[in-house]
Write a protein that holds these residues in place. Structure first.
Motif, PDB file in Angstrom:
ATOM      1  N   GLY A 250       0.833  -1.215   0.000  1.00  0.00           N
ATOM      2  CA  GLY A 250       0.000   0.000   0.000  1.00  0.00           C
ATOM      3  C   GLY A 250       0.859   1.253   0.000  1.00  0.00           C
ATOM      4  O   GLY A 250       0.572   2.231  -0.702  1.00  0.00           O
ATOM      5  N   PHE A 251       1.943   1.228   0.782  1.00  0.00           N
ATOM      6  CA  PHE A 251       2.873   2.356   0.844  1.00  0.00           C
ATOM      7  C   PHE A 251       3.526   2.587  -0.523  1.00  0.00           C
ATOM      8  O   PHE A 251       3.607   3.716  -1.011  1.00  0.00           O
ATOM      9  N   ILE A 252       3.973   1.481  -1.145  1.00  0.00           N
ATOM     10  CA  ILE A 252       4.634   1.576  -2.454  1.00  0.00           C
ATOM     11  C   ILE A 252       3.657   2.130  -3.505  1.00  0.00           C
ATOM     12  O   ILE A 252       4.011   3.001  -4.305  1.00  0.00           O
ATOM     13  N   ASN A 253       2.413   1.648  -3.457  1.00  0.00           N
ATOM     14  CA  ASN A 253       1.412   2.095  -4.437  1.00  0.00           C
ATOM     15  C   ASN A 253       1.111   3.587  -4.289  1.00  0.00           C
ATOM     16  O   ASN A 253       0.892   4.287  -5.280  1.00  0.00           O
ATOM     17  N   ARG A 254       1.093   4.061  -3.035  1.00  0.00           N
ATOM     18  CA  ARG A 254       0.825   5.489  -2.794  1.00  0.00           C
ATOM     19  C   ARG A 254       1.945   6.365  -3.338  1.00  0.00           C
ATOM     20  O   ARG A 254       1.736   7.489  -3.734  1.00  0.00           O
ATOM     21  N   LYS A 255       3.172   5.832  -3.331  1.00  0.00           N
ATOM     22  CA  LYS A 255       4.339   6.626  -3.750  1.00  0.00           C
ATOM     23  C   LYS A 255       4.403   6.804  -5.263  1.00  0.00           C
ATOM     24  O   LYS A 255       5.134   7.643  -5.764  1.00  0.00           O
ATOM     25  N   ARG A 256       3.667   5.967  -5.991  1.00  0.00           N
ATOM     26  CA  ARG A 256       3.790   5.989  -7.467  1.00  0.00           C
ATOM     27  C   ARG A 256       3.186   7.255  -8.038  1.00  0.00           C
ATOM     28  O   ARG A 256       2.191   7.747  -7.557  1.00  0.00           O
TER      29      ARG A 256
END
Length: 256
Positions: A250-256
């Protein structure tokens, strides 16, 4: 409010937040043996509920969460009954300290003696702007014992010594400066301050928080190297819960 027993009321919300209200202990929530046992039994029953993400402990009135232990009862004790009484209070404090999920103490008004020992056993202490704290036991001929042993770890030896040996009370700003409480709410804002901490905890992985609380409890007891080494296995086990995979993605997806 659901009554687990005459001294223990419970409100649950859909987020997994439970408020435990100490009931029928007078306006200052003074704890005698029946209330001590009732609240402990309530905590022990709730400890088995995996759905609980945060526990908030409150008093029935806004004069106190726990004002202290019952002096009228203690005045009649002898050596054997004194040890039995204080063992009950120890078990109550330990039920909060050992509670698997984070525990917030909601602290208006007065918090003295056994009340402060219980608060020290909670994870977070959120106080009203006009709250007062003290360890008055030596003034009535007894030492501060049991979870008063947590005070030097919380506030240092000098300040703990001051509280338990002078029996002087301190106000909320002093308690905050000393690290005895985590937050002092503005006037009328105690529940909002509690909710702000609840919201922060709900942002975290529930299994991770349970593992963190358990680790902290072990770190209190263990030498440094053992504390460091023990936590490697706990880190590995956290990947069995699925939380790291879900929350990190979820964190990685938000950073995109």
């Amino acid at each position: 409010m659901e009554m687990l027993n005459p001294y223990c009321g419970v409100d649950r919300d859909p987020r997994g937040v439970v408020r435990l209200t100490i009931c029928n202990a007078g306006s200052l929530n003074i704890l005698g043996t029946p209330a001590i046992n009732g609240v402990r039994e309530g905590l022990e029953a709730l400890a088995n509920d995996r759905q609980i993400r945060v526990l908030v402990v409150a008093g029935q009135s806004d004069k106190s969460m726990i004002g202290g232990a019952d002096i009228k009862e203690m005045a009649k004790l002898d050596q054997a009954s004194a040890e039995k009484f204080i063992t009950g209070l120890r078990d109550l404090c330990e039920a909060a300290r050992a509670f698997p999920a984070p525990v917030i103490a909601r602290m208006p008004g007065w918090c003295l003696g056994g009340g402060l020992e219980f608060a020290a056993a909670c994870d977070f202490r959120i106080a009203a702007h006009d709250a007062h704290f003290g360890m008055p036991e030596v003034r009535v001929g007894i030492p501060s014992v049991i979870h008063a042993a947590l005070l030097p770890r919380l506030i240092g030896w000098g300040r703990a010594r001051w509280l338990v040996m002078t029996a002087e009370n301190i106000d909320a700003p002093t308690a905050l400066a000393w690290g005895l409480v985590d937050v002092v709410a503005p006037s009328g804002g105690l529940d909002a301050a509690v909710e702000k901490t609840v919201a922060a905890l709900l942002e975290c992985g529930p299994e991770a928080l349970r593992a963190q609380k358990s680790l902290l409890r072990q770190w209190e007891e263990l030498p440094l190297k053992e504390s460091v080494d023990l936590s490697i296995g706990v880190f590995g086990q956290s990947f069995l819960t699925g939380e790291p995979q879900r929350l990190m993605q979820g964190f990685i997806n938000r950073k995109r």
